[in-house]
Design an enzyme around this catalytic site. Structure first.
Site, PDB file in Angstrom:
ATOM      1  N   LYS A 104      49.652  47.679  25.647  1.00  0.00           N
ATOM      2  CA  LYS A 104      50.657  47.331  26.664  1.00  0.00           C
ATOM      3  C   LYS A 104      50.441  45.906  27.159  1.00  0.00           C
ATOM      4  CE  LYS A 104      47.919  49.502  30.316  1.00  0.00           C
ATOM      5  NZ  LYS A 104      47.601  50.790  30.959  1.00  0.00           N
ATOM      6  N   TYR A 122      44.469  19.171  47.159  1.00  0.00           N
ATOM      7  CA  TYR A 122      45.304  19.625  48.270  1.00  0.00           C
ATOM      8  C   TYR A 122      44.448  20.078  49.449  1.00  0.00           C
ATOM      9  CZ  TYR A 122      49.486  19.718  45.310  1.00  0.00           C
ATOM     10  OH  TYR A 122      50.535  19.381  44.507  1.00  0.00           O
TER      11      TYR A 122
HETATM   12  C1  LIG Z   1      46.345  51.292  30.581  1.00  0.00           C
HETATM   13  C2  LIG Z   1      46.215  52.708  30.145  1.00  0.00           C
HETATM   14  C3  LIG Z   1      45.223  53.080  29.233  1.00  0.00           C
HETATM   15  C4  LIG Z   1      44.129  52.135  28.790  1.00  0.00           C
HETATM   16  O1  LIG Z   1      43.233  51.979  29.872  1.00  0.00           O
HETATM   17  P1  LIG Z   1      41.929  51.048  29.787  1.00  0.00           P
HETATM   18  O2  LIG Z   1      41.271  51.255  31.101  1.00  0.00           O
HETATM   19  O3  LIG Z   1      42.418  49.656  29.628  1.00  0.00           O
HETATM   20  O4  LIG Z   1      41.130  51.508  28.642  1.00  0.00           O
HETATM   21  C5  LIG Z   1      45.246  54.375  28.755  1.00  0.00           C
HETATM   22  N1  LIG Z   1      46.176  55.274  29.184  1.00  0.00           N
HETATM   23  C6  LIG Z   1      47.131  54.952  30.079  1.00  0.00           C
HETATM   24  C7  LIG Z   1      48.105  55.973  30.510  1.00  0.00           C
HETATM   25  C8  LIG Z   1      47.177  53.658  30.606  1.00  0.00           C
HETATM   26  O5  LIG Z   1      48.114  53.344  31.510  1.00  0.00           O
END
Ligand SMILES: *Cc1c(COP(=O)(O)O)cnc(C)c1O
Length: 344
Positions: free
Chosen positions: A33, A242
């Site tokens: 993702k 800044y």
């Molecule tokens: C993001 C996610 C994962 C992966 O999680 P990590 O902590 O990055 O290993 C797995 N399952 C779901 C439903 C997620 O949203």
């Protein structure tokens, strides 16, 4: 060269996947993702498919279509947000497997794409995505009649092994699924490390693949080298950047470096972060600007051409700590402006 150089080690990602896979006796998927946590879903998907991954998870159907284009037919590509209105064509055309999160999604899926595989995501206590136990009880028979390919849930506290929430969610997940003859999945990276009770039939690591905590044995995956644009000498008492945020306490030599918060160098890093000239740490001083940071290189010889902010000297979690955040946010913030180089 005025853009930073982001190097992504695909063989380290593949090695991390293999190491996580070796910790279980079940199937290991890969979570891609948010463009594979900012590192590029397509090259990462191809490298992991080559390493043996057959299941992939994305957040939304559009990401699934991109992963399908990279991988071609065969691998299972699952969509965590489920089957949203407007997703039907993408799901059908790219052969995606939505993880259905509600009764509405289940009805939409069965009506629109009855021939297309799906999974069911259950809420075992995180209260983010998934059917609640009562919802599941109401549609269980209908859903099981349509042959889901996977039952999943997600842990809220798996990065803390001693947290009582882990066992609580495990028990709930078992209660909801124990009499169902469908493959099950509960563990992301943290859940893999919690041990065999959490593994079920398929694990879903994300951050561990990309070199982040809680997978402490991960191989580092990213390095980010920032070009120095200008170097100047200051007298004691002169200020930098800044808000005059830093005042030179001594005659100082300051390097101005081409990357800022628009490139993912989170503004909160200012004042606590170091960058490296080979293995010599140099503090970032003054505010992080949109495209620039300023670094105290007093005493350094020779003048550096680049400074490293991620790499052998500093990993994503060390940098995250200085910025008051987590490795996940550092990775997904890495900007589009960096020149990307993949090493296989
Ligand atoms: C993001 C996610 C994962 C992966 O999680 P990590 O902590 O990055 O290993 C797995 N399952 C779901 C439903 C997620 O949203």
């Amino acid at each position: 060269m005025t853009t930073a150089n982001l190097t992504i080690d695909l063989s380290a990602i593949a090695a991390n996947w293999q190491a996580l896979d070796a910790m279980t006796t079940c199937e290991t998927s890969a979570v891609l993702k948010a463009d594979a946590y900012g590192l590029g879903a397509e090259p990462v998907a191809r490298a992991l498919a080559k390493a043996g991954a057959r299941w992939f998870f994305v957040a939304v159907a559009e990401e699934g279509a991109a992963v399908r284009a990279a991988l071609g037919p065969g691998p299972m590509i699952c969509v965590l947000s489920g089957h949203m209105e407007g997703d039907t064509d993408l799901i059908r055309e790219h052969d995606l497997i939505p993880m259905l999160n509600s009764i509405d999604q289940l009805l939409r899926h069965v009506e629109a794409t009855p021939a297309q595989g799906f999974g069911v995501q259950l809420d075992s206590g995180m209260n983010r995505l998934g059917m609640e136990p009562a919802e599941w009880a109401a549609v269980r028979d209908i859903a099981l009649g349509q042959m889901p390919v996977l039952m999943t849930s997600h842990l809220a506290c798996s990065d803390e092994p001693g947290h009582p929430m882990n066992i609580k969610q495990l028990k709930t997940f078992i209660e909801l699924t124990s009499d169902i003859d469908v493959p099950r999945s509960l563990a992301a990276t943290g859940g893999i490390l919690l041990g065999q009770n959490y593994h079920f039939d398929l694990t879903r690591p994300g951050i561990g693949l990309y070199g982040g905590l809680p997978f402490t044995e991960a191989q580092p995956v990213v390095s980010l080298d920032l070009p120095v644009i200008q170097i100047r000498d200051l007298e004691a008492g002169e200020t930098v950047g800044y808000d005059n945020a830093w005042t030179a306490p001594y005659p100082a030599r300051i390097a101005t470096v081409a990357a800022g918060y628009a490139d993912g160098l989170i503004r909160a890093m200012g004042g606590r972060t170091q960058v490296f000239a080979d293995d010599i740490p140099c503090p970032v001083v003054g505010r992080v600007s949109m495209d620039l940071i300023t670094v105290d290189i007093t005493g350094l010889e020779p003048d550096p051409e680049t400074l490293s902010i991620l790499g052998a000297q500093q990993d994503v979690d060390e940098l995250a700590e200085a910025a008051g955040t987590i490795g996940y946010e550092i990775l997904t913030s890495l900007g589009a402006r960096h020149k990307r180089e993949y090493i296989a």
